[in-house]
Design a protein around this motif. Structure first.
Motif, PDB file in Angstrom:
ATOM      1  N   ALA A   8      33.930 -43.325  26.711  1.00 15.48           N
ATOM      2  CA  ALA A   8      32.789 -43.208  25.806  1.00 15.48           C
ATOM      3  C   ALA A   8      31.831 -44.349  26.060  1.00 15.48           C
ATOM      4  O   ALA A   8      30.588 -44.155  26.051  1.00 15.48           O
ATOM      5  CB  ALA A   8      33.257 -43.204  24.356  1.00 15.48           C
ATOM      6  N   ASP A   9      32.370 -45.563  26.284  1.00 19.08           N
ATOM      7  CA  ASP A   9      31.494 -46.702  26.558  1.00 19.08           C
ATOM      8  C   ASP A   9      30.743 -46.477  27.864  1.00 19.08           C
ATOM      9  O   ASP A   9      29.538 -46.797  27.974  1.00 19.08           O
ATOM     10  CB  ASP A   9      32.324 -47.998  26.648  1.00 19.08           C
ATOM     11  CG  ASP A   9      32.728 -48.520  25.266  1.00 19.08           C
ATOM     12  OD1 ASP A   9      32.058 -48.125  24.279  1.00 19.08           O
ATOM     13  OD2 ASP A   9      33.641 -49.339  25.196  1.00 19.08           O
ATOM     14  N   GLU A  10      31.466 -45.947  28.850  1.00 20.75           N
ATOM     15  CA  GLU A  10      30.818 -45.672  30.127  1.00 20.75           C
ATOM     16  C   GLU A  10      29.731 -44.616  29.956  1.00 20.75           C
ATOM     17  O   GLU A  10      28.633 -44.739  30.537  1.00 20.75           O
ATOM     18  CB  GLU A  10      31.846 -45.194  31.158  1.00 20.75           C
ATOM     19  CG  GLU A  10      32.650 -46.292  31.768  1.00 20.75           C
ATOM     20  CD  GLU A  10      33.670 -45.754  32.753  1.00 20.75           C
ATOM     21  OE1 GLU A  10      33.408 -44.697  33.389  1.00 20.75           O
ATOM     22  OE2 GLU A  10      34.684 -46.414  32.898  1.00 20.75           O
ATOM     23  N   SER A  11      30.045 -43.615  29.181  1.00 20.65           N
ATOM     24  CA  SER A  11      29.072 -42.542  28.939  1.00 20.65           C
ATOM     25  C   SER A  11      27.854 -43.089  28.196  1.00 20.65           C
ATOM     26  O   SER A  11      26.694 -42.752  28.498  1.00 20.65           O
ATOM     27  CB  SER A  11      29.681 -41.420  28.106  1.00 20.65           C
ATOM     28  OG  SER A  11      30.655 -40.767  28.818  1.00 20.65           O
ATOM     29  N   ARG A  12      28.130 -43.945  27.199  1.00 23.24           N
ATOM     30  CA  ARG A  12      27.058 -44.527  26.422  1.00 23.24           C
ATOM     31  C   ARG A  12      26.221 -45.423  27.332  1.00 23.24           C
ATOM     32  O   ARG A  12      24.981 -45.396  27.266  1.00 23.24           O
ATOM     33  CB  ARG A  12      27.666 -45.340  25.272  1.00 23.24           C
ATOM     34  CG  ARG A  12      26.661 -45.707  24.243  1.00 23.24           C
ATOM     35  CD  ARG A  12      27.227 -46.377  23.006  1.00 23.24           C
ATOM     36  NE  ARG A  12      28.610 -46.689  23.007  1.00 23.24           N
ATOM     37  CZ  ARG A  12      29.150 -47.928  23.018  1.00 23.24           C
ATOM     38  NH1 ARG A  12      28.375 -48.976  22.999  1.00 23.24           N
ATOM     39  NH2 ARG A  12      30.430 -48.104  23.012  1.00 23.24           N
ATOM     40  N   ILE A  13      26.869 -46.221  28.164  1.00 23.22           N
ATOM     41  CA  ILE A  13      26.170 -47.118  29.071  1.00 23.22           C
ATOM     42  C   ILE A  13      25.365 -46.274  30.055  1.00 23.22           C
ATOM     43  O   ILE A  13      24.183 -46.580  30.329  1.00 23.22           O
ATOM     44  CB  ILE A  13      27.167 -48.060  29.797  1.00 23.22           C
ATOM     45  CG1 ILE A  13      27.728 -49.042  28.798  1.00 23.22           C
ATOM     46  CG2 ILE A  13      26.495 -48.799  30.938  1.00 23.22           C
ATOM     47  CD1 ILE A  13      28.847 -49.919  29.346  1.00 23.22           C
ATOM     48  N   ARG A  17      21.417 -46.189  30.415  1.00 20.57           N
ATOM     49  CA  ARG A  17      20.750 -46.390  31.687  1.00 20.57           C
ATOM     50  C   ARG A  17      19.805 -45.223  31.962  1.00 20.57           C
ATOM     51  O   ARG A  17      18.667 -45.432  32.405  1.00 20.57           O
ATOM     52  CB  ARG A  17      21.776 -46.473  32.811  1.00 20.57           C
ATOM     53  CG  ARG A  17      22.198 -47.852  33.066  1.00 20.57           C
ATOM     54  CD  ARG A  17      23.025 -47.906  34.340  1.00 20.57           C
ATOM     55  NE  ARG A  17      24.146 -48.756  34.061  1.00 20.57           N
ATOM     56  CZ  ARG A  17      25.392 -48.563  34.391  1.00 20.57           C
ATOM     57  NH1 ARG A  17      25.728 -47.507  35.083  1.00 20.57           N
ATOM     58  NH2 ARG A  17      26.314 -49.420  34.090  1.00 20.57           N
ATOM     59  N   ASP A  18      20.276 -44.004  31.723  1.00 17.28           N
ATOM     60  CA  ASP A  18      19.433 -42.810  31.933  1.00 17.28           C
ATOM     61  C   ASP A  18      18.208 -42.863  31.016  1.00 17.28           C
ATOM     62  O   ASP A  18      17.077 -42.571  31.445  1.00 17.28           O
ATOM     63  CB  ASP A  18      20.232 -41.527  31.662  1.00 17.28           C
ATOM     64  CG  ASP A  18      21.228 -41.212  32.780  1.00 17.28           C
ATOM     65  OD1 ASP A  18      21.079 -41.815  33.865  1.00 17.28           O
ATOM     66  OD2 ASP A  18      22.098 -40.348  32.547  1.00 17.28           O
ATOM     67  N   ALA A  26       8.753 -42.393  32.169  1.00 17.75           N
ATOM     68  CA  ALA A  26       7.766 -41.876  31.216  1.00 17.75           C
ATOM     69  C   ALA A  26       6.663 -42.903  31.001  1.00 17.75           C
ATOM     70  O   ALA A  26       5.458 -42.565  30.949  1.00 17.75           O
ATOM     71  CB  ALA A  26       8.429 -41.500  29.889  1.00 17.75           C
ATOM     72  N   LEU A  27       7.074 -44.194  30.867  1.00 18.94           N
ATOM     73  CA  LEU A  27       6.074 -45.241  30.679  1.00 18.94           C
ATOM     74  C   LEU A  27       5.195 -45.372  31.920  1.00 18.94           C
ATOM     75  O   LEU A  27       3.982 -45.565  31.817  1.00 18.94           O
ATOM     76  CB  LEU A  27       6.747 -46.584  30.369  1.00 18.94           C
ATOM     77  CG  LEU A  27       7.311 -46.710  28.951  1.00 18.94           C
ATOM     78  CD1 LEU A  27       8.077 -48.036  28.810  1.00 18.94           C
ATOM     79  CD2 LEU A  27       6.217 -46.653  27.903  1.00 18.94           C
TER      80      LEU A  27
END
Length: 157
Positions: A8-13, A17-18, A26-27
């Motif tokens: 989950a931490d990897e997914s969140r990280i 990042r994404d 976008a900016l």
């Protein structure tokens, strides 16, 4: 659970990042759009300013042409007015001279007619005198003829 947390931490990280990557893209896209919009606005403002200046030059040119045309019309009208005034003055002068000449000629004719009238009156008086004298002579002669005839015929008149 640890493994799930790690995943989950990897997914969140990875998700962060994404999100950061998408947000950066976008900016960047937003900055690029803003720059293109600003450049487009600058270009349009330049184009509008050029068009405005061209329109002002055209208006100034047309105003100058109109003023020049008006000035030429005024000059032509003033020239015609001046010519008309000159012609009018000449006509007045000519009429005055004509009137003076006519009055002088009329006075000459009246004087000549007066002289002729006096001559005719003298001639008429002379002729009347001559005719009166002749008439008197004829009357006297007729009286004499009558008297002679009366004496010859014996009649008394």
């Amino acid at each position: 659970m640890l493994a799930c947390r790690a995943t989950a931490d990897e997914s969140r990280i990875a998700a962060r990042r994404d999100v950061k990557e998408w947000r950066g893209e976008a900016l960047a896209a937003l900055r690029e759009t803003r720059q293109r919009s600003a450049a487009l606005l600058d270009e349009q403002e330049k184009e509008h300013a050029e068009r405005w200046e061209a329109a002002e030059r055209e208006i100034a040119l047309r105003e100058a042409e109109a003023q020049a045309h008006e000035a030429s019309l005024v000059a032509a009208a003033e020239a015609r007015l001046s010519e008309a005034k000159r012609a009018f003055t000449e006509a007045e002068e000519s009429a005055r001279h004509g009137q003076e000449d006519a009055e002088a000629r009329g006075a000459e004719l009246v004087a000549a007619a007066g002289v002729r009238e006096e001559g005719i009156a003298r001639e008429t008086e002379r002729m009347l005198r001559e005719h009166g004298e002749e008439w008197d002579e004829i009357r006297a002669h007729m009286e004499h003829v009558r008297s002679s005839l009366a004496a010859l015929t014996g009649r008394v008149s």
